[in-house]
Design a protein around this motif. Structure first.
Motif, mmCIF file in Angstrom:
data_model
loop_
_atom_site.group_PDB
_atom_site.id
_atom_site.type_symbol
_atom_site.label_atom_id
_atom_site.label_comp_id
_atom_site.label_asym_id
_atom_site.label_seq_id
_atom_site.Cartn_x
_atom_site.Cartn_y
_atom_site.Cartn_z
ATOM 1 N N ILE A 1 35.404 54.896 60.297
ATOM 2 C CA ILE A 1 36.825 54.945 59.941
ATOM 3 C C ILE A 1 36.995 54.758 58.436
ATOM 4 O O ILE A 1 37.737 55.495 57.768
ATOM 5 N N VAL A 2 36.308 53.771 57.878
ATOM 6 C CA VAL A 2 36.408 53.496 56.444
ATOM 7 C C VAL A 2 35.909 54.688 55.635
ATOM 8 O O VAL A 2 36.536 55.106 54.653
ATOM 9 N N ASP A 3 34.786 55.262 56.037
ATOM 10 C CA ASP A 3 34.229 56.425 55.344
ATOM 11 C C ASP A 3 35.236 57.572 55.324
ATOM 12 O O ASP A 3 35.523 58.168 54.269
ATOM 13 N N ALA A 4 35.795 57.891 56.501
ATOM 14 C CA ALA A 4 36.732 59.014 56.596
ATOM 15 C C ALA A 4 38.020 58.730 55.831
ATOM 16 O O ALA A 4 38.582 59.629 55.183
ATOM 17 N N ALA A 5 38.500 57.495 55.894
ATOM 18 C CA ALA A 5 39.731 57.141 55.189
ATOM 19 C C ALA A 5 39.535 57.195 53.679
ATOM 20 O O ALA A 5 40.404 57.684 52.937
ATOM 21 N N TRP A 6 38.405 56.700 53.201
ATOM 22 C CA TRP A 6 38.112 56.740 51.759
ATOM 23 C C TRP A 6 38.072 58.182 51.264
ATOM 24 O O TRP A 6 38.658 58.513 50.237
ATOM 25 N N ARG A 7 37.387 59.049 51.996
ATOM 26 C CA ARG A 7 37.286 60.457 51.599
ATOM 27 C C ARG A 7 38.643 61.152 51.585
ATOM 28 O O ARG A 7 38.892 62.032 50.758
ATOM 29 N N ALA A 8 39.511 60.762 52.520
ATOM 30 C CA ALA A 8 40.806 61.438 52.653
ATOM 31 C C ALA A 8 41.919 60.768 51.858
ATOM 32 O O ALA A 8 43.050 61.262 51.860
ATOM 33 N N ASN A 9 41.620 59.649 51.187
ATOM 34 C CA ASN A 9 42.661 58.890 50.475
ATOM 35 C C ASN A 9 43.726 58.358 51.432
ATOM 36 O O ASN A 9 44.921 58.379 51.135
ATOM 37 N N LEU A 10 43.301 57.870 52.579
ATOM 38 C CA LEU A 10 44.220 57.312 53.571
ATOM 39 C C LEU A 10 44.018 55.810 53.696
ATOM 40 O O LEU A 10 42.883 55.320 53.707
ATOM 41 N N GLY A 11 45.126 55.085 53.830
ATOM 42 C CA GLY A 11 45.055 53.693 54.219
ATOM 43 C C GLY A 11 44.994 53.578 55.734
ATOM 44 O O GLY A 11 45.305 54.527 56.461
ATOM 45 N N VAL A 12 44.612 52.399 56.223
ATOM 46 C CA VAL A 12 44.420 52.180 57.657
ATOM 47 C C VAL A 12 45.155 50.920 58.096
ATOM 48 O O VAL A 12 45.039 49.869 57.456
ATOM 49 N N HIS A 13 45.916 51.035 59.180
ATOM 50 C CA HIS A 13 46.397 49.869 59.910
ATOM 51 C C HIS A 13 45.388 49.651 61.038
ATOM 52 O O HIS A 13 45.423 50.331 62.066
ATOM 53 N N ALA A 14 44.452 48.736 60.822
ATOM 54 C CA ALA A 14 43.381 48.482 61.790
ATOM 55 C C ALA A 14 43.932 47.691 62.979
ATOM 56 O O ALA A 14 44.993 47.065 62.892
ATOM 57 N N LEU A 15 43.194 47.714 64.087
ATOM 58 C CA LEU A 15 43.720 47.142 65.329
ATOM 59 C C LEU A 15 42.641 46.414 66.119
ATOM 60 O O LEU A 15 41.554 46.949 66.337
ATOM 61 N N ILE A 16 42.967 45.194 66.538
ATOM 62 C CA ILE A 16 42.188 44.492 67.560
ATOM 63 C C ILE A 16 42.879 44.761 68.886
ATOM 64 O O ILE A 16 43.978 44.267 69.141
ATOM 65 N N TRP A 17 42.252 45.573 69.720
ATOM 66 C CA TRP A 17 42.856 46.050 70.966
ATOM 67 C C TRP A 17 42.494 45.111 72.110
ATOM 68 O O TRP A 17 41.325 44.858 72.384
#
Length: 359
Positions: free
Chosen positions: A125-141
Motif C-alpha cells: 500500500i505504501v509503495d503504491a501510494a508513494w508512486r501515485a502521490n496519494l495519502g492513505v487513511h489506514a484501517l484496523i479492521w
C-alpha cells in the motif's frame, strides 16, 4: 434526534486469517500527542504540500513530516475513494489503480476498507501510494469472524508504520473500524483507550488516530461513553449513507438527511476536522443491502445523482464547521463492493465522474 440519522447498515462477513508470527510483535506506547502537533503546519500553499494535486514526490525520503502535509483547511470537497482490500490486491494492481485514482479523478487519498492479512501487504500500500502521490487513511479492521483478529491487525500495522521509512509520509491517519460502535466491536471506553494507546505509539511518526463511524453509532452508544471517544480522536472520519435512512427516497432529495448528520458532527465534534470517509449511495439492492424506507431507490441514476448533489455543494463543504469537510466516494469498483462502485464489474465507468476538488 431524528429518524433521519438512524442508519441501519448491512453487515458483510469478511474472511480473515492470522499472520504467521504476527502475534509476537510488541505494541509499545511511547507518548501522547501535544495538541499543537495535531494540526499540520502551513506548507507554503498549494501545490507545495502533500498530497495536493501538482505536488511532486521528492527523489529521496525527507527527514521529517514537519511542513509535509497540506493544512486541514485546504482539504474539502472530493478527496478520493474508499478502497476495499479484502481481495489482497497484488502490488501491480495497487500501483495501477492508485495511479488511476490520482490521474483520472484527481484523488488525493484512498481510505482503506476491509482487511488483507497477507504478510507485507501494507508495505505494498505504501509503495503504491508513494508512486501515485496519494495519502492513505489506514484501517484496523475488526471483522466478525474472530473476536481477537483486530489485535493482530493492530500490532502488524503499527509495526509496519514504524518499520517502513515511507509510511509516515503517506499515512494521514490510522482508523479503528469500520463502525466499531454500531457493531459493538468493543465497549466505548475500551475503544477510547485503544485510540489513546495507538496515539501514544505513533507520536514519533506524527500519525493521528480516529475511528470510522456514523453519527448514529455515537448517538446510540452515548449512554455507554461514546463521547469519550469523540474527546480522544484526533479528527473525525464520518460515515454518510443516506440511502439507509428511514426517510430516504431519491438521492437528489437526500440533502436534509446528509445535512442533519453533518450538523450533529459539527455540533458535537469538538471543532475537529471532518471527513466523510464511507460515503455513497448504492446502485442496486441485495440481501444485506436493503433500504429502511419503502421510497428509497437504488439504481445507477441515483448513485450518480448523489455524487452530483455533493459536488454542487462545494462552497458549503469548503467552509462548514469552520474547517471545511472533505468527502470520499464509497467505493472504487463494484468488484470491491457490489452496487457502490464508480466502476462497474466490467471495468467501465457507470456514469461520468469528475467532482470538484476545490472551489
Amino acid at each position: 434526534m431524528t429518524l433521519a440519522s438512524k442508519f441501519i447498515l448491512a453487515v458483510t462477513v469478511l474472511g480473515s486469517a492470522l499472520l504467521g508470527g504476527a502475534a509476537s510483535r510488541q505494541y509499545k506506547p511511547t507518548k501522547t500527542f501535544a495538541e499543537q502537533e495535531l494540526v499540520p503546519q502551513k506548507a507554503g500553499g498549494l501545490p507545495n504540500c502533500f498530497p495536493a494535486i501538482g505536488f511532486k514526490m521528492p527523489l529521496h525520503i525527507p527527514h521529517s513530516v514537519v511542513n509535509w502535509w497540506c493544512d486541514y483547511d485546504t482539504e474539502y470537497a472530493f478527496m478520493g475513494f474508499s478502497y476495499e482490500v479484502t481481495a489482497c490486491q497484488s502490488l501491480e494492481q495497487l500501483r495501477q489503480e492508485f495511479l488511476d485514482i490520482r490521474h483520472t479523478f484527481k484523488g488525493r487519498y484512498v481510505r482503506l476498507y476491509g482487511a488483507c492479512d497477507r504478510n507485507g501487504f501494507y508495505d505494498d500500500i505504501v509503495d503504491a501510494a508513494w508512486r501515485a502521490n496519494l495519502g492513505v487513511h489506514a484501517l484496523i479492521w475488526f471483522g466478525w469472524d474472530d473476536p481477537d483478529i483486530w489485535k493482530t491487525r493492530r500490532d502488524v500495522l503499527l509495526a509496519a508504520l514504524h518499520a517502513n521509512p515511507k509510511a509516515k509520509f503517506v499515512t494521514r491517519v490510522l482508523q479503528f473500524g469500520s463502525e466499531p460502535l454500531f457493531d459493538w466491536a468493543l465497549p466505548p471506553l475500551d475503544l477510547a483507550e485503544q485510540v489513546k494507546l495507538a496515539q501514544e505509539n505513533l507520536t514519533s511518526l506524527r500519525i493521528p488516530v480516529t475511528i470510522s463511524e456514523m453519527a448514529w453509532g455515537y448517538q446510540f452508544s452515548e449512554p455507554r461513553g461514546s463521547m469519550k471517544i469523540m474527546d480522544q480522536i484526533d479528527f473525525i472520519d464520518a460515515h454518510m449513507l443516506p440511502f439507509f435512512s428511514t426517510e430516504a427516497s431519491t438521492a437528489d432529495k437526500s440533502w436534509p438527511i446528509v445535512e442533519n448528520d453533518i450538523n450533529w458532527f459539527v455540533n458535537n465534534g469538538r471543532g475537529k476536522k471532518i471527513y466523510l470517509s464511507q460515503n455513497g449511495w448504492p446502485s442496486t439492492t441485495y440481501p444485506g443491502v436493503e433500504p429502511n424506507s419503502p421510497s428509497a431507490v437504488a439504481d445507477v441514476s441515483n448513485e450518480h445523482d448523489y455524487y452530483t448533489l455533493l459536488d454542487e455543494k462545494c462552497s458549503y463543504f469548503k467552509t462548514v464547521g469552520g474547517r471545511g469537510i472533505g468527502w470520499f466516494a464509497h467505493i472504487y469498483s463494484d468488484n470491491q463492493e457490489p452496487g457502490y462502485g464508480i466502476y462497474g464489474k466490467d471495468g467501465s465507468l457507470k456514469f461520468p465522474f469528475a467532482p470538484k476538488i476545490r472551489c
